[in-house]
Design an enzyme around this catalytic site. Structure first.
Site, PDB file in Angstrom:
ATOM      1  N   HIS A  25       0.840  -1.203   0.000  1.00  0.00           N
ATOM      2  CA  HIS A  25       0.000   0.000   0.000  1.00  0.00           C
ATOM      3  C   HIS A  25       0.867   1.243   0.000  1.00  0.00           C
ATOM      4  CE1 HIS A  25       0.574   1.506   4.169  1.00  0.00           C
ATOM      5  NE2 HIS A  25       0.831   0.244   4.451  1.00  0.00           N
ATOM      6  N   CYS A  26       0.288   2.338  -0.518  1.00  0.00           N
ATOM      7  CA  CYS A  26       0.960   3.630  -0.454  1.00  0.00           C
ATOM      8  C   CYS A  26       0.159   4.502   0.505  1.00  0.00           C
ATOM      9  CB  CYS A  26       1.057   4.264  -1.845  1.00  0.00           C
ATOM     10  SG  CYS A  26      -0.539   4.541  -2.627  1.00  0.00           S
ATOM     11  N   ALA A  27       0.205   5.802   0.366  1.00  0.00           N
ATOM     12  CA  ALA A  27      -0.477   6.688   1.314  1.00  0.00           C
ATOM     13  C   ALA A  27      -1.987   6.601   1.227  1.00  0.00           C
ATOM     14  CB  ALA A  27      -0.034   8.131   1.075  1.00  0.00           C
TER      15      ALA A  27
END
Length: 456
Positions: A25-27
């Site tokens: 996942h990213c932000a």
């Protein structure tokens, strides 16, 4: 919000546990690499609680949840799917196998330049500040504070080949510190500073060949090509040299061989390539004018969908480092396209009566105004198609304006509202007008066009 329930709802819509190759996942987004993309039901995924959008990009299924929420969904999802946690780099490596050659090149350049962007942004901000100070005569250029700030503002561009050498070597599979060393060779004090060539430079006779002793400060392509070659040399040497001598001979021979080839062949060729690209772009902008801005501004968001836009960092850095150009005239155009996506997305908020769509559009539009357009593009505008078309029209209008009035930036990485920090002082007002045009046109067209705006 029940994160375990969300995870359990997502799994069957993604083709089951067996279809999940990796998760990261990213932000804002859950990034999944699937074994078979065709087994995923994107429409149904978009209806799951908490999901703000879903799209395929860069070989990954990316599900938008938003800041703060995605971390909790990710933790619950990996547990429900029974898979080990993957880093973003691991997931990206798996996803890269699904990319076409153009997307792989774009990803490669993105991985090289994204880590460097903070340094370029910092220098660009200082350049913009100093430009404003000098324009309005607030501080004497001979002042000690001004001189020290000027040193800080130019540092990142002076050692740009060293920064690129480090990240490029890491990406090409070579030793990052040898890559940085090669960048240092290309900016060695024995070479005439690239920005001081007008005052004259000397040549060196190398077995009958006259080699121009000009440095590569601020350049991009020479060090990229040189480090790519260096990484190949290093790998071949490690295979041939015995382990007992590897630590001594491999770096020694790598630096010698790569350094000579870089100075004699690759450097001049890379400079010619970079200058050629800069010349074509600057000629197109100067001769086609607003038509070029119209075309680039209108097509940029289409390029974003493919992921190839990440490769533009290299071109923009080359423009900034080119002594005959020294400004970024592309980024203001991209900024207009991003703002337009926000305007088109916000219009959907006014049109829709669907509570779920309303909950998504406002933060997505705001995010686009900060230069982060994925949620607006994939979550809303592409979903209803016509808002995306409206955004293309708005981006074209804004792009035409900023080119016609010569809006320039002094760095890379920041667009939309944050981009105001790196716009040249003399261009700031016209940049703001451009954003108003892009946003207003996209918003109006998106509001006027007829289309369904419910979650179904």
């Amino acid at each position: 919000m029940d994160f375990e329930q969300i995870s359990c709802s997502l799994l069957p819509l993604l083709g089951g546990k067996e279809n999940i190759a990796s998760a990261a996942h990213c932000a804002t987004r859950l990034r999944l690499v699937l074994v078979d993309d065709s087994l995923a039901d994107q429409q149904a995924i978009g209806k799951v609680e908490g999901v703000k959008g879903c799209f395929r990009n860069a070989g990954q299924m990316q599900i938008i949840f938003g800041t703060g929420v995605v971390n909790k969904v990710y933790a619950a999802f990996t547990q429900a799917a029974g898979i080990s946690e993957s880093s973003k780099s691991e997931a990206a490596d798996i996803a890269a196998k699904k990319l076409n050659p153009f997307q792989r090149i774009a990803r490669l350049l993105s991985n090289i330049f994204v880590p460097i962007i903070p340094a370029i942004v910092a220098s660009g901000l200082l350049m913009g500040l100093l430009g404003m100070v000098k324009t309005y005569g607030w501080v004497d250029p001979g002042n000690a504070i001004y001189i020290m700030l000027d040193m800080c503002s130019s540092a990142a561009f002076i050692i740009l080949p060293i920064l690129i050498g480090f990240t490029a070597a890491r990406e090409f599979g070579g030793n990052p510190y040898l890559g940085a060393t090669l960048g240092g060779i290309l900016t060695h004090p024995a070479l005439t500073n690239a920005w001081g060539v007008a005052a004259g430079f000397h040549t060196m006779n190398f077995f009958g060949f006259e080699i121009a002793m000009i440095g590569y400060q601020g350049t991009v392509f020479p060090v990229l090509l040189a480090v790519w070659f260096m990484s190949i040399v290093e790998k071949q040497l490690r295979r041939a040299i015995p382990d007992a001598l590897d630590l001594i001979l491999t770096p020694f021979l790598t630096v010698i061989i790569s350094g000579f080839i870089a100075l004699l062949i690759i450097g001049p060729a890379g400079r010619a390539l970079g200058d050629g690209i800069s010349f074509v772009l600057s000629t197109l902008i100067s001769h086609a004018g607003w038509l070029a801005g119209l075309l680039f501004g209108g097509l940029y968001s289409v390029i974003v969908i493919t992921g190839i836009h990440h490769s533009f960092h290299a071109v923009e850095a080359g423009l900034l480092g080119n002594p005959s150009i020294g400004v970024n005239f592309l980024l203001p155009i991209w900024a207009m396209a991003n703002v337009a996506q926000g305007g088109a997305c916000l219009a959907v908020w006014f049109k829709t009566k669907d509570a779920k769509i309303k909950a998504i559009t406002l933060p997505s539009a705001f995010s686009a105004m900060l230069g982060i357009t994925e949620a607006a593009i994939f979550g809303i505008n592409l979903r209803f198609v016509k808002p995306f078309i409206a955004a293309l029209i708005g981006g074209a209008a804004g792009g035409a304006w900023v080119v016609s009035v010569h809006v320039y930036m002094t760095a890379v990485g920041l667009t939309a509202i944050p981009g105001m920090a790196i716009v040249q002082a003399s261009s700031l007002l016209n940049y703001i007008i451009g954003m108003v045009i892009a946003f207003g046109v996209a918003f109006t067209v998106s509001l006027v066009l007829k289309y369904k705006t419910d979650a179904e």
